[in-house]
Design a protein around this motif. Structure first.
Motif, short mmCIF file in Angstrom:
data_model
loop_
_atom_site.label_atom_id
_atom_site.label_comp_id
_atom_site.label_asym_id
_atom_site.label_seq_id
_atom_site.Cartn_x
_atom_site.Cartn_y
_atom_site.Cartn_z
N ILE A 162 40.00 53.75 46.70
CA ILE A 162 39.99 53.22 45.36
C ILE A 162 40.49 51.85 45.50
CG2 ILE A 162 40.46 52.97 42.96
CD1 ILE A 162 40.76 56.04 43.18
N ARG A 163 39.78 50.71 45.38
CA ARG A 163 40.52 49.37 45.63
C ARG A 163 40.66 48.66 44.25
NH1 ARG A 163 36.27 49.80 48.96
NH2 ARG A 163 34.86 48.57 47.27
N ASP A 164 41.89 47.80 44.32
CA ASP A 164 42.21 46.93 43.00
C ASP A 164 42.13 48.25 41.85
OD1 ASP A 164 40.58 44.52 40.92
OD2 ASP A 164 42.64 44.95 41.22
N SER A 165 43.22 49.07 41.99
CA SER A 165 43.13 50.16 40.77
C SER A 165 43.66 49.68 39.53
CB SER A 165 44.15 51.42 41.38
OG SER A 165 45.71 50.57 41.79
N LYS A 166 43.08 50.23 38.72
CA LYS A 166 43.18 50.10 37.30
C LYS A 166 44.09 51.29 36.63
CE LYS A 166 40.20 46.72 37.75
NZ LYS A 166 40.88 45.27 37.89
N LEU A 167 44.65 51.01 35.55
CA LEU A 167 45.48 52.02 34.63
C LEU A 167 44.49 53.07 34.32
CD1 LEU A 167 47.54 49.86 32.33
CD2 LEU A 167 48.56 50.94 34.29
N SER A 168 43.07 52.98 34.02
CA SER A 168 42.10 53.75 33.55
C SER A 168 41.72 54.62 34.83
CB SER A 168 40.91 53.11 33.14
OG SER A 168 40.20 52.26 34.08
N ASP A 169 42.33 54.32 35.99
CA ASP A 169 41.84 55.16 37.27
C ASP A 169 42.57 56.39 37.16
OD1 ASP A 169 41.25 52.40 39.64
OD2 ASP A 169 39.80 53.54 38.18
#
Lengths: 115, 111
Positions: free
Chosen positions: B75-82
Motif C-alpha cells: 500500500i503506497r501513500d497510506s491514508k487514514l481510511s486504510d
C-alpha cells in the motif's frame, strides 16, 4: 442490488437453546458459504454449498451444527443445543462459481452470544 | 504449520508511508489468491485478486511468488481510511476445493 442478507444481526441466547441463523444469497449466485469468526481462531469455513448441494462440511465443528439450503435463495445454519463456546460472528457469503471458487460477497454477519 | 499464515500485527504506520504485508501458504496445489479487507465489526470485502504476473489497483499492488509460496500486498501513500484488517485468502484445488482465510494483519494508519 441487494447484497447477502443475514438475520438476525444479533442473537443472545442461553446455553442449551436452539439457534437458527438465516441467509439469503445474492440472486444468481450458485455457491453459498457459512463462516464463523472469533478472535482466537479467525475466520473459519464451516460448510459450503454449490447449486444447493453441500460440497464440503468438514469445517462443521460437531453434530450440534447443521446447515440446509432448500433452494437457491435461502440457507439456514442451526445450532442445537447451543453452548457458550459457540459465541462468535457467523458470516454467510455467496459467489458465482464457474470453475475455481471465485470472489465471495459476505453478508453483515450474525453476532451470536450464548450465555 | 498452518496452511495460510500472516503476521497479525498490528502495523502502526504514519499517514503517507508505504506498508507491505506478506502471507505464506503451505499447499503448493493452491490456485487462486485474494486479499480481503475487513473493517472493525464489519464483514470482509474483496480488495483485490492476486495474479501470477502481479497486479496493481491504484495505490495497492499485489504480487504472487509461487516458488516461495507467498503473496504480498503493498500500500503506497497510506491514508487514514486504510486502517483495517487485511485477510489473505488462498483457494486450492486438488482432490477437493478448499478456501482458507488467514487470520489477518491489522493495520493502523497514524495521523
Amino acid at each position: 442490488d441487494a447484497g447477502v442478507i443475514q438475520s438476525p444481526r444479533h442473537e443472545v441466547t442461553e446455553m442449551g437453546q436452539e439457534v437458527t441463523l438465516r441467509c439469503k444469497p445474492i440472486s444468481g449466485h450458485n455457491s453459498l458459504f457459512w463462516y464463523r469468526q472469533t478472535m482466537m481462531r479467525g475466520l473459519e469455513l464451516l460448510i459450503y454449498f454449490n447449486n444447493n448441494v453441500p460440497i464440503d462440511d468438514s469445517g462443521m465443528p460437531e453434530d450440534r451444527f447443521s446447515a440446509k439450503m432448500p433452494n437457491a435463495s435461502f440457507s439456514t445454519l442451526k445450532i442445537q443445543p447451543s453452548e457458550p463456546r459457540d459465541s462468535a460472528v457467523y458470516f454467510c457469503a455467496s459467489s458465482f462459481t464457474s470453475g475455481n471458487l471465485d470472489t465471495q460477497y459476505f453478508g453483515p454477519g450474525t453476532r451470536l452470544t450464548v450465555l | 504449520r498452518k496452511e495460510v499464515e500472516q503476521d497479525p500485527g498490528p502495523f502502526n504506520v504514519p499517514e503517507g508511508a508505504t506498508v507491505a504485508f506478506n502471507c505464506t501458504y503451505s499447499n503448493s496445489a493452491s490456485q487462486s489468491f485474494f486479499w480481503y479487507r475487513q473493517d472493525c465489526r464489519k464483514e470482509p470485502k474483496l480488495l483485490m485478486s492476486v495474479y501470477s504476473s502481479g497486479n496493481e489497483d491504484g495505490r495497492f499492488t499485489a504480487q504472487l511468488n509461487r516458488a516461495s509460496q507467498y503473496i504480498s500486498l503493498l500500500i503506497r501513500d497510506s491514508k487514514l481510511s486504510d486502517s483495517a484488517t487485511y485477510l489473505c485468502v488462498v483457494n486450492r484445488r486438488n482432490r477437493d476445493d478448499k478456501i482458507i482465510f488467514g487470520k489477518g494483519t491489522r493495520l493502523h494508519i497514524l495521523p
